[in-house]
Write a protein that holds these residues in place. Structure first.
Motif, PDB file in Angstrom:
ATOM      1  N   ASP A  30      24.403  38.229 -41.897  1.00  0.00           N
ATOM      2  CA  ASP A  30      25.717  38.759 -41.511  1.00  0.00           C
ATOM      3  C   ASP A  30      25.427  40.079 -40.803  1.00  0.00           C
ATOM      4  OD1 ASP A  30      28.020  40.254 -41.437  1.00  0.00           O
ATOM      5  OD2 ASP A  30      28.492  40.064 -43.562  1.00  0.00           O
ATOM      6  N   THR A  31      25.419  40.056 -39.471  1.00  0.00           N
ATOM      7  CA  THR A  31      24.954  41.245 -38.732  1.00  0.00           C
ATOM      8  C   THR A  31      25.946  42.405 -38.797  1.00  0.00           C
ATOM      9  OG1 THR A  31      25.850  40.464 -36.618  1.00  0.00           O
ATOM     10  CG2 THR A  31      23.581  39.821 -37.157  1.00  0.00           C
ATOM     11  N   GLY A  32      27.214  42.112 -39.125  1.00  0.00           N
ATOM     12  CA  GLY A  32      28.192  43.195 -39.285  1.00  0.00           C
ATOM     13  C   GLY A  32      27.771  44.158 -40.388  1.00  0.00           C
ATOM     14  N   LEU A  72      30.606  48.538 -48.429  1.00  0.00           N
ATOM     15  CA  LEU A  72      30.486  48.090 -47.035  1.00  0.00           C
ATOM     16  C   LEU A  72      31.754  47.406 -46.548  1.00  0.00           C
ATOM     17  CD1 LEU A  72      26.850  46.616 -46.924  1.00  0.00           C
ATOM     18  CD2 LEU A  72      27.618  48.929 -46.355  1.00  0.00           C
ATOM     19  N   ARG A  73      32.557  46.878 -47.489  1.00  0.00           N
ATOM     20  CA  ARG A  73      33.705  46.059 -47.101  1.00  0.00           C
ATOM     21  C   ARG A  73      35.007  46.841 -46.959  1.00  0.00           C
ATOM     22  NH1 ARG A  73      31.506  42.143 -44.979  1.00  0.00           N
ATOM     23  NH2 ARG A  73      33.562  42.123 -44.084  1.00  0.00           N
ATOM     24  N   THR A  74      34.995  48.164 -47.180  1.00  0.00           N
ATOM     25  CA  THR A  74      36.252  48.919 -47.074  1.00  0.00           C
ATOM     26  C   THR A  74      36.726  48.981 -45.618  1.00  0.00           C
ATOM     27  OG1 THR A  74      35.160  51.036 -46.709  1.00  0.00           O
ATOM     28  CG2 THR A  74      35.605  50.438 -49.017  1.00  0.00           C
ATOM     29  N   ALA A  77      34.830  51.654 -43.716  1.00  0.00           N
ATOM     30  CA  ALA A  77      33.478  51.250 -43.281  1.00  0.00           C
ATOM     31  C   ALA A  77      33.566  50.353 -42.049  1.00  0.00           C
ATOM     32  CB  ALA A  77      32.746  50.540 -44.417  1.00  0.00           C
ATOM     33  N   GLY A  78      34.556  49.459 -42.030  1.00  0.00           N
ATOM     34  CA  GLY A  78      34.714  48.559 -40.887  1.00  0.00           C
ATOM     35  C   GLY A  78      35.046  49.318 -39.616  1.00  0.00           C
ATOM     36  N   LYS A  79      35.937  50.286 -39.758  1.00  0.00           N
ATOM     37  CA  LYS A  79      36.335  51.076 -38.595  1.00  0.00           C
ATOM     38  C   LYS A  79      35.150  51.910 -38.102  1.00  0.00           C
ATOM     39  CE  LYS A  79      39.334  54.679 -37.060  1.00  0.00           C
ATOM     40  NZ  LYS A  79      39.896  55.940 -37.465  1.00  0.00           N
ATOM     41  N   ALA A  80      34.470  52.580 -39.033  1.00  0.00           N
ATOM     42  CA  ALA A  80      33.325  53.418 -38.650  1.00  0.00           C
ATOM     43  C   ALA A  80      32.214  52.555 -38.039  1.00  0.00           C
ATOM     44  CB  ALA A  80      32.808  54.189 -39.869  1.00  0.00           C
ATOM     45  N   ALA A  81      32.061  51.327 -38.548  1.00  0.00           N
ATOM     46  CA  ALA A  81      31.040  50.420 -38.004  1.00  0.00           C
ATOM     47  C   ALA A  81      31.323  50.147 -36.531  1.00  0.00           C
ATOM     48  CB  ALA A  81      31.023  49.107 -38.796  1.00  0.00           C
ATOM     49  N   SER A  82      32.593  49.929 -36.199  1.00  0.00           N
ATOM     50  CA  SER A  82      32.896  49.600 -34.804  1.00  0.00           C
ATOM     51  C   SER A  82      32.745  50.823 -33.903  1.00  0.00           C
ATOM     52  CB  SER A  82      34.277  48.941 -34.666  1.00  0.00           C
ATOM     53  OG  SER A  82      35.301  49.886 -34.613  1.00  0.00           O
ATOM     54  N   VAL A  84      30.250  53.223 -34.451  1.00  0.00           N
ATOM     55  CA  VAL A  84      28.808  53.388 -34.198  1.00  0.00           C
ATOM     56  C   VAL A  84      28.253  52.229 -33.363  1.00  0.00           C
ATOM     57  CG1 VAL A  84      28.488  54.738 -36.325  1.00  0.00           C
ATOM     58  CG2 VAL A  84      27.923  52.322 -36.346  1.00  0.00           C
ATOM     59  N   ALA A  85      28.937  51.071 -33.426  1.00  0.00           N
ATOM     60  CA  ALA A  85      28.464  49.888 -32.690  1.00  0.00           C
ATOM     61  C   ALA A  85      28.597  50.049 -31.175  1.00  0.00           C
ATOM     62  CB  ALA A  85      29.221  48.640 -33.151  1.00  0.00           C
ATOM     63  N   VAL A  86      29.362  51.058 -30.745  1.00  0.00           N
ATOM     64  CA  VAL A  86      29.528  51.310 -29.306  1.00  0.00           C
ATOM     65  C   VAL A  86      28.257  51.958 -28.723  1.00  0.00           C
ATOM     66  CG1 VAL A  86      30.828  52.722 -27.637  1.00  0.00           C
ATOM     67  CG2 VAL A  86      32.031  51.577 -29.509  1.00  0.00           C
ATOM     68  N   LEU A  97      15.285  43.754 -35.405  1.00  0.00           N
ATOM     69  CA  LEU A  97      15.518  43.195 -36.742  1.00  0.00           C
ATOM     70  C   LEU A  97      16.260  41.856 -36.641  1.00  0.00           C
ATOM     71  CD1 LEU A  97      15.330  44.272 -39.724  1.00  0.00           C
ATOM     72  CD2 LEU A  97      17.681  45.054 -39.445  1.00  0.00           C
ATOM     73  N   GLN A  98      17.305  41.859 -35.817  1.00  0.00           N
ATOM     74  CA  GLN A  98      18.124  40.648 -35.671  1.00  0.00           C
ATOM     75  C   GLN A  98      17.358  39.567 -34.911  1.00  0.00           C
ATOM     76  OE1 GLN A  98      22.520  41.671 -34.797  1.00  0.00           O
ATOM     77  NE2 GLN A  98      21.416  43.510 -34.219  1.00  0.00           N
ATOM     78  N   ARG A  99      16.634  39.985 -33.877  1.00  0.00           N
ATOM     79  CA  ARG A  99      15.902  39.010 -33.067  1.00  0.00           C
ATOM     80  C   ARG A  99      14.792  38.349 -33.900  1.00  0.00           C
ATOM     81  NH1 ARG A  99      16.541  35.242 -29.491  1.00  0.00           N
ATOM     82  NH2 ARG A  99      14.531  34.629 -28.670  1.00  0.00           N
ATOM     83  N   ASP A 111      25.737  35.660 -37.857  1.00  0.00           N
ATOM     84  CA  ASP A 111      27.113  35.842 -37.406  1.00  0.00           C
ATOM     85  C   ASP A 111      27.352  37.291 -37.029  1.00  0.00           C
ATOM     86  OD1 ASP A 111      27.527  36.039 -40.588  1.00  0.00           O
ATOM     87  OD2 ASP A 111      29.247  37.000 -39.665  1.00  0.00           O
ATOM     88  N   GLY A 112      28.213  37.475 -36.000  1.00  0.00           N
ATOM     89  CA  GLY A 112      28.475  38.824 -35.508  1.00  0.00           C
ATOM     90  C   GLY A 112      29.421  38.808 -34.326  1.00  0.00           C
ATOM     91  N   ARG A 113      29.078  39.607 -33.309  1.00  0.00           N
ATOM     92  CA  ARG A 113      29.922  39.697 -32.109  1.00  0.00           C
ATOM     93  C   ARG A 113      29.152  39.332 -30.843  1.00  0.00           C
ATOM     94  NH1 ARG A 113      32.207  41.065 -35.906  1.00  0.00           N
ATOM     95  NH2 ARG A 113      34.161  42.165 -36.249  1.00  0.00           N
TER      96      ARG A 113
HETATM   97  O1  C5P Z   1      31.947  41.600 -38.695  1.00  0.00           O
HETATM   98  P1  C5P Z   1      32.253  42.949 -39.283  1.00  0.00           P
HETATM   99  O2  C5P Z   1      33.710  43.246 -39.427  1.00  0.00           O
HETATM  100  O3  C5P Z   1      31.506  43.204 -40.565  1.00  0.00           O
HETATM  101  O4  C5P Z   1      31.671  43.994 -38.223  1.00  0.00           O
HETATM  102  C1  C5P Z   1      31.984  45.363 -38.272  1.00  0.00           C
HETATM  103  C2  C5P Z   1      31.838  45.949 -36.880  1.00  0.00           C
HETATM  104  O5  C5P Z   1      30.458  45.933 -36.521  1.00  0.00           O
HETATM  105  C3  C5P Z   1      32.536  45.180 -35.774  1.00  0.00           C
HETATM  106  O6  C5P Z   1      33.879  45.595 -35.598  1.00  0.00           O
HETATM  107  C4  C5P Z   1      31.695  45.482 -34.557  1.00  0.00           C
HETATM  108  O7  C5P Z   1      32.096  46.675 -33.935  1.00  0.00           O
HETATM  109  C5  C5P Z   1      30.312  45.698 -35.129  1.00  0.00           C
HETATM  110  N1  C5P Z   1      29.436  44.562 -34.886  1.00  0.00           N
HETATM  111  C6  C5P Z   1      28.832  44.457 -33.653  1.00  0.00           C
HETATM  112  N2  C5P Z   1      27.951  43.458 -33.385  1.00  0.00           N
HETATM  113  C7  C5P Z   1      27.650  42.558 -34.323  1.00  0.00           C
HETATM  114  C8  C5P Z   1      28.280  42.608 -35.588  1.00  0.00           C
HETATM  115  C9  C5P Z   1      29.188  43.626 -35.834  1.00  0.00           C
HETATM  116  O8  C5P Z   1      29.088  45.275 -32.776  1.00  0.00           O
HETATM  117  N3  C5P Z   1      26.759  41.607 -34.041  1.00  0.00           N
END
Ligand code: C5P
Length: 212
Positions: A30-32, A72-74, A77-82, A84-86, A97-99, A111-113
């Motif tokens: 679960d890459t999120g 991790l599921r709050t 955390a989800g908002k902050a994840a998106s 840092v994901a930028v 790691l994922q590759r 699974d991810g984006r």
């Molecule tokens: O899937 P989940 O809600 O756990 O992901 C959290 C955030 O992590 C997403 O909103 C996205 O910004 C980022 N993400 C990503 N690429 C992935 C998985 C998650 O950018 N492969």
């Protein structure tokens, strides 16, 4: 075999991924969680969510065992994840790691984006899981309420819209359906029906692949 499952937040992607991984006996990532853990680590350490170098360093030295699933599921955390994901440096730090996971001998399901577009464009099967923002908001609202978070449905839907926009409009690896992915819309589907549909889509894709 590599299976790539991407899609929007609260679309059912995570449950479908777990069930398909169990069905095919594939290691699952679960890459999120990687982005969530990076964000939680930064929040705990007081690192600003726009400090690219410090965040990339956190991502590189991440040990997922240090994090409780609940933290991790709050929603935070989800908002902050998106956020840092930028940052391209963070995505780069998490790429290898994922590759490596995707290309292990046993095969893998991630699974991810951006799995079907960036991490494993060579995947044997790609699914894109989606549902209307109202339905996804309702599902996420129920989940958050179950965790004791005091939040309204309207706020959750608005947060999802903001998150979708951020994920889809970032320059580096935007969340988007790969051209060769199969779309599964779970808006009207129970989780059982969604899993069945995903399974049928994988079987059909594998059968197509075997013919060529
Ligand atoms: O899937 P989940 O809600 O756990 O992901 C959290 C955030 O992590 C997403 O909103 C996205 O910004 C980022 N993400 C990503 N690429 C992935 C998985 C998650 O950018 N492969």
């Amino acid at each position: 075999m590599i299976i790539a499952i991407d899609g929007t937040t609260a679309s059912g992607k995570g449950t479908i991924a777990k069930r398909l991984a169990a069905h095919y006996g594939l290691p699952h990532m679960d890459t999120g969680r990687l982005y969530r853990a990076t964000a939680v680590a930064a929040l705990k350490a007081g690192i600003p969510l726009d400090d690219a170098d410090a965040l990339a360093n956190m991502a590189r030295t991440l040990d997922l065992a240090d994090y409780q699933e609940a933290e991790l599921r709050t929603a935070e955390a989800g908002k902050a994840a998106s956020v840092v994901a930028v940052i391209p440096e963070v995505r780069q730090a998490l790429f290898e790691l994922q590759r490596a996971f995707a290309t292990q001998d046993l095969g893998a399901l991630l699974d991810g984006r951006d799995i079907g577009t960036v991490i494993a464009p060579d995947a044997d099967v790609k699914l894109w899981i989606d549902a209307s923002v109202e339905e996804r908001g309702y599902r996420r609202w129920k989940e958050l309420r179950g965790q004791g978070e005091d939040v309204t449905l309207e706020v959750v839907i608005e947060q999802l819209r903001v998150r979708d926009k951020r994920d889809q409009s970032r320059k580096d690896a935007p969340a988007e359906m790969a051209v060769d992915a199969v779309l599964i819309d779970t808006t009207e589907l129970s989780i059982e029906a969604a899993v069945e549909k995903a399974l049928a889509a994988v079987e059909a894709a594998l059968a197509r692949g075997n013919r060529t």
